[in-house]
Design a protein around this motif. Structure first.
Motif, short mmCIF file in Angstrom:
data_model
loop_
_atom_site.label_atom_id
_atom_site.label_comp_id
_atom_site.label_asym_id
_atom_site.label_seq_id
_atom_site.Cartn_x
_atom_site.Cartn_y
_atom_site.Cartn_z
N PRO A 98 55.37 -33.25 -32.04
CA PRO A 98 55.90 -32.24 -33.13
C PRO A 98 54.58 -32.24 -34.10
CG PRO A 98 57.33 -34.26 -32.86
CD PRO A 98 56.26 -34.29 -31.73
N CYS A 99 54.54 -30.93 -34.64
CA CYS A 99 53.28 -30.46 -35.14
C CYS A 99 53.37 -30.67 -36.80
CB CYS A 99 53.24 -28.90 -35.05
SG CYS A 99 54.44 -27.98 -35.70
N GLY A 100 54.38 -30.93 -37.19
CA GLY A 100 54.46 -31.14 -38.64
C GLY A 100 54.24 -29.79 -39.82
N TYR A 101 54.22 -28.84 -38.91
CA TYR A 101 53.93 -27.54 -39.56
C TYR A 101 54.61 -26.32 -38.99
CZ TYR A 101 50.60 -24.30 -41.81
OH TYR A 101 50.25 -23.13 -42.59
N CYS A 102 55.93 -26.70 -38.97
CA CYS A 102 56.86 -25.33 -38.84
C CYS A 102 58.02 -25.76 -39.39
CB CYS A 102 57.29 -25.18 -37.27
SG CYS A 102 58.25 -26.75 -36.44
N ASP A 103 58.89 -24.70 -39.60
CA ASP A 103 60.14 -24.83 -40.52
C ASP A 103 60.96 -25.93 -40.01
OD1 ASP A 103 61.00 -23.73 -37.98
OD2 ASP A 103 62.45 -22.36 -39.02
N ASN A 104 61.24 -26.36 -38.88
CA ASN A 104 61.89 -27.51 -38.45
C ASN A 104 61.28 -28.74 -38.87
OD1 ASN A 104 64.22 -26.06 -37.76
ND2 ASN A 104 63.64 -26.27 -35.31
N CYS A 105 59.95 -28.80 -38.60
CA CYS A 105 59.19 -30.18 -39.00
C CYS A 105 59.27 -30.22 -40.56
CB CYS A 105 57.79 -30.06 -38.38
SG CYS A 105 57.58 -30.29 -36.63
N LYS A 106 59.14 -29.06 -41.26
CA LYS A 106 59.05 -29.29 -42.70
C LYS A 106 60.38 -29.63 -43.39
CE LYS A 106 54.36 -27.94 -43.83
NZ LYS A 106 53.61 -29.10 -44.53
N CYS A 111 60.92 -29.79 -33.46
CA CYS A 111 59.56 -28.98 -33.49
C CYS A 111 59.75 -27.52 -32.57
CB CYS A 111 58.51 -29.80 -33.16
SG CYS A 111 56.91 -28.89 -33.41
N ARG A 112 59.39 -26.50 -33.24
CA ARG A 112 59.55 -24.98 -32.62
C ARG A 112 57.98 -25.10 -31.60
NH1 ARG A 112 63.62 -22.47 -34.14
NH2 ARG A 112 64.40 -22.36 -36.17
N ARG A 113 56.92 -25.63 -32.30
CA ARG A 113 55.67 -25.69 -31.57
C ARG A 113 55.57 -26.25 -30.14
NH1 ARG A 113 51.11 -23.76 -34.24
NH2 ARG A 113 52.34 -24.53 -36.12
N VAL A 114 56.42 -27.48 -30.05
CA VAL A 114 56.64 -28.22 -28.85
C VAL A 114 57.25 -27.27 -27.78
CG1 VAL A 114 57.70 -30.13 -27.94
CG2 VAL A 114 56.55 -30.39 -30.05
N GLN A 115 58.15 -26.64 -28.50
CA GLN A 115 59.17 -25.95 -27.39
C GLN A 115 58.05 -24.62 -26.77
OE1 GLN A 115 61.93 -26.26 -26.21
NE2 GLN A 115 63.21 -24.59 -25.69
N LEU A 116 57.65 -24.27 -27.98
CA LEU A 116 56.74 -22.86 -27.46
C LEU A 116 55.79 -23.28 -26.47
CD1 LEU A 116 56.60 -19.85 -28.53
CD2 LEU A 116 54.91 -20.57 -30.22
N ILE A 142 49.09 -20.96 -37.47
CA ILE A 142 50.39 -20.47 -37.66
C ILE A 142 51.70 -21.05 -38.11
CG2 ILE A 142 52.06 -18.68 -36.49
CD1 ILE A 142 49.96 -17.42 -35.00
N PHE A 143 52.18 -20.70 -39.10
CA PHE A 143 53.42 -21.28 -39.54
C PHE A 143 54.85 -20.69 -39.02
CE2 PHE A 143 57.06 -21.95 -42.35
CZ PHE A 143 57.25 -23.43 -42.68
#
Length: 599
Positions: A390-398, A375-380, A206-207
């Protein structure tokens, strides 16, 4: 059915090659007669954890499920792979109930799905006592907790099952549960000694994208034109009126959009939900009344047009995208007005004061997630107690936002809030900052304040963004009891005194980039033709059998067929999701479609 090993059932019945995560351990726990508490993300394969033990242990498994749609879909999917299953709910006829009871008494029924309300009747309790139960599964177990996001009072009565069947292994399953909710699950369901399995909450396919609201419908349309063309998806809105408005807007823009909310008739809700489940490329526009238990694996996007109430709710709702493991998109559009409206809804609700405080804290956490620069995934994942990088695959990482020192701007805002007496809303304070000489400001003599006009360098939109970030950082609060007035907090004092700097996200953001999340996997025209032929065949089969298309085969199975182009039954048996029953029923037809596409 002959007794097979869990691995044999996984392959021969369900068509999967290997267990995921803790599935095998959970299955062994139940087979050994022990209880289990399972936290597993949406799409993580929770149902396999009790369905396989139900096929091995003697007797019938009782599955408690809160939604009719979920029960019907689960039963249809089980029957499609040759498993005897049934469900009892408010729509079940008297004749159907007698037939189900007969199957249960004859020990030919392996799984029975039941709504929690049904279990509370003396007649049903006596019926269960006459049977041998293999296990008891309680799905969506977070519904037992008042601290959860979907409390159902009848769930708290399910401890009766523990008292009535103390020797039957019980399993409680949910996709989201914080510490308080887990404690309630153990207490109310009599699972104090249950073994706990917590799988990773990560949904790497999921992005995640969050944008600031600025004409939400127009922004949604732009997103759908990029990601929603010919795709199934869900759009969540805060109110019934907004659902109707957005659904009509999308219809006018050429999308096959359907509304869903509690104000509609039961028949219309059922009709729209059925179309969403059975057809491709339907966009359902809904309140959160829609979704729990929706098993559709090929939902390619979930869009939130308003701020969700909690991270738990957001996680579960966004998690309805990409259950098949293929790329999916979570898109969230929010503004300051959303925050005010949700706080009002909480404060005006009938919940006890302590529960209102819990809900407000959850809302604050949701706002902080939206205002993240990292990174949003880290916070989630951190919210659920899981560490990640950091996932490298969310808006803030991209597209990493660069924070800047906004201390002076924040001091102007905080000073203006103080100067107007902490009695006015954000819109009014912003007008004073920007030097707007309207009748209201003139009547209050606030045009004479030292802060009048000191913020002309920013637009109204930019000041609203700054205000929202100050609320997120708890430098400002919103008094819902007094005109939604902005008020200073303890933290704001240090900023006003120049003792603390404030870093925030840019106020002038670049146009959001709708980063593509779906890869182009169809490489040739021949693959495209086979893909469309298989989808059309699946649609006809689903309509013929009156089941959702994914019950026949999910997209992932059809995709595997296109990529591998099997030429024999033996090769077809190796395809993902191709169990023995489906192979016998559909194998020759599929091979015929492949052969025709090769000509």
């Amino acid at each position: 059915m002959n007794i097979l090993t869990p691995e044999e059932i996984l392959h021969d019945v369900f068509g999967y090659t290997e267990f995921r995560g803790y599935q095998s351990d959970i299955i062994q726990t139940l087979l050994q007669g022990h209880h289990a508490l399972v936290l597993m993300p949406t799409g993580g394969g929770k149902s396999i954890c009790y369905q396989i033990p139900a096929l091995i242990r003697p007797g019938m498994a009782l599955v408690v499920s809160p939604l009719i749609a979920l029960m019907i879909d689960q039963v249809a999917a089980l029957k499609a792979v040759g498993i005897q299953a049934a469900c009892v709910h408010s729509g079940t006829t008297r004749e159907e109930i007698f037939d189900i009871a007969r199957q249960a008494q004859e020990d030919t029924l392996k799984l029975l799905y039941v709504a929690p309300e049904r279990l509370m009747t003396d007649k049903f309790s006596r019926f269960l006592s006459s049977l041998t139960l293999s296990l008891i599964a309680i799905d969506e177990a977070h519904c037992v907790s008042q601290w959860g996001h979907d409390f159902r009072p009848e769930y708290q009565q399910l401890q009766l099952l523990a008292n009535q069947f103390p020797d039957v292994p019980r399993i409680a399953l949910t996709a989201t549960a914080d510490t308080e909710t887990k404690a309630d699950i153990r207490h109310y369901l009599g699972l104090e000694d249950a073994k706990e399995f917590v799988d990773s909450f990560d949904r790497p396919n999921i992005f995640y994208q969050v944008i600031e609201k600025n004409n939400g419908k127009k922004q949604l349309l732009q997103f759908l034109k990029t990601h929603g063309q010919n795709q199934s998806g869900i759009v969540y809105c805060l109110s019934r009126k907004r659902v109707e408005d957005v659904a009509l807007f999308l219809q006018e823009q050429g999308f096959d959009a359907l509304p869903y909310h509690a104000g509609m008739s039961f028949e219309q809700r059922e009709k729209n939900q059925k179309r969403f489940l059975q057809e491709d490329s339907i966009v359902i526009v809904a309140t959160i009344a829609f979704g729990m238990g929706i098993d559709k694996p090929d939902v390619r996007f979930v869009a939130h047009l308003d701020l969700p109430k909690s991270i738990e709710g957001f996680y579960q709702e966004s998690g309805r995208a990409g259950r098949d493991g293929l790329p999916a998109h979570s898109w969230l559009c929010y503004g300051l007005n959303d925050l005010v409206l949700l706080k009002q809804m909480i404060m005006e609700g009938s919940a006890a004061d302590i529960q209102k405080q819990v809900e407000l804290q959850k809302l604050d956490a949701m706002l902080s997630f939206c205002e993240l620069s990292s990174c949003r995934r880290v916070q989630l994942l951190a919210y659920f107690g899981e560490h990640s990088t950091p996932c490298g695959y969310c808006d803030n990482c991209k597209n990493p936002p660069t924070q800047f020192d906004a201390t002076v701007l924040v001091q102007k805002l905080l000073s203006c809030v103080y100067r107007v007496g902490q009695k006015f809303s954000a819109s009014y304070v912003i007008d004073v900052l920007r030097g707007v000489e309207n009748d209201w400001i003139l009547s209050q003599k606030h045009h004479l304040l030292s802060t009048f006009g000191i913020g002309k360098e920013l637009s109204e939109k930019e000041w609203r963004g700054l205000t929202r970030q100050c609320v997120a950082q708890k430098l400002l609060d919103i008094n819902l009891h007094f005109n939604q007035a902005l008020q200073l907090t303890e933290k704001s004092k240090a900023v006003l005194k120049g003792e603390q700097i404030v870093m925030i996200r840019p106020l002038k953001r670049d146009k959001p980039k709708n980063t593509p999340v779906s890869e182009t996997w169809l490489r040739t025209e021949r693959e495209e033709q086979l893909w469309q032929a298989l989808r059309l065949w699946r649609k006809d089969k689903a309509q013929e059998e009156n089941v959702p298309a994914y019950v026949i085969f999910p997209d992932r199975t059809l995709r595997h067929i296109v990529q591998s182009r099997p030429k024999s039954i033996e090769n077809l048996s190796l395809v993902y999701g191709m169990g023995q029953t489906k192979l016998e029923r559909f194998g020759q037809e599929i091979l015929g479609i492949i052969h025709k596409s090769d000509q």
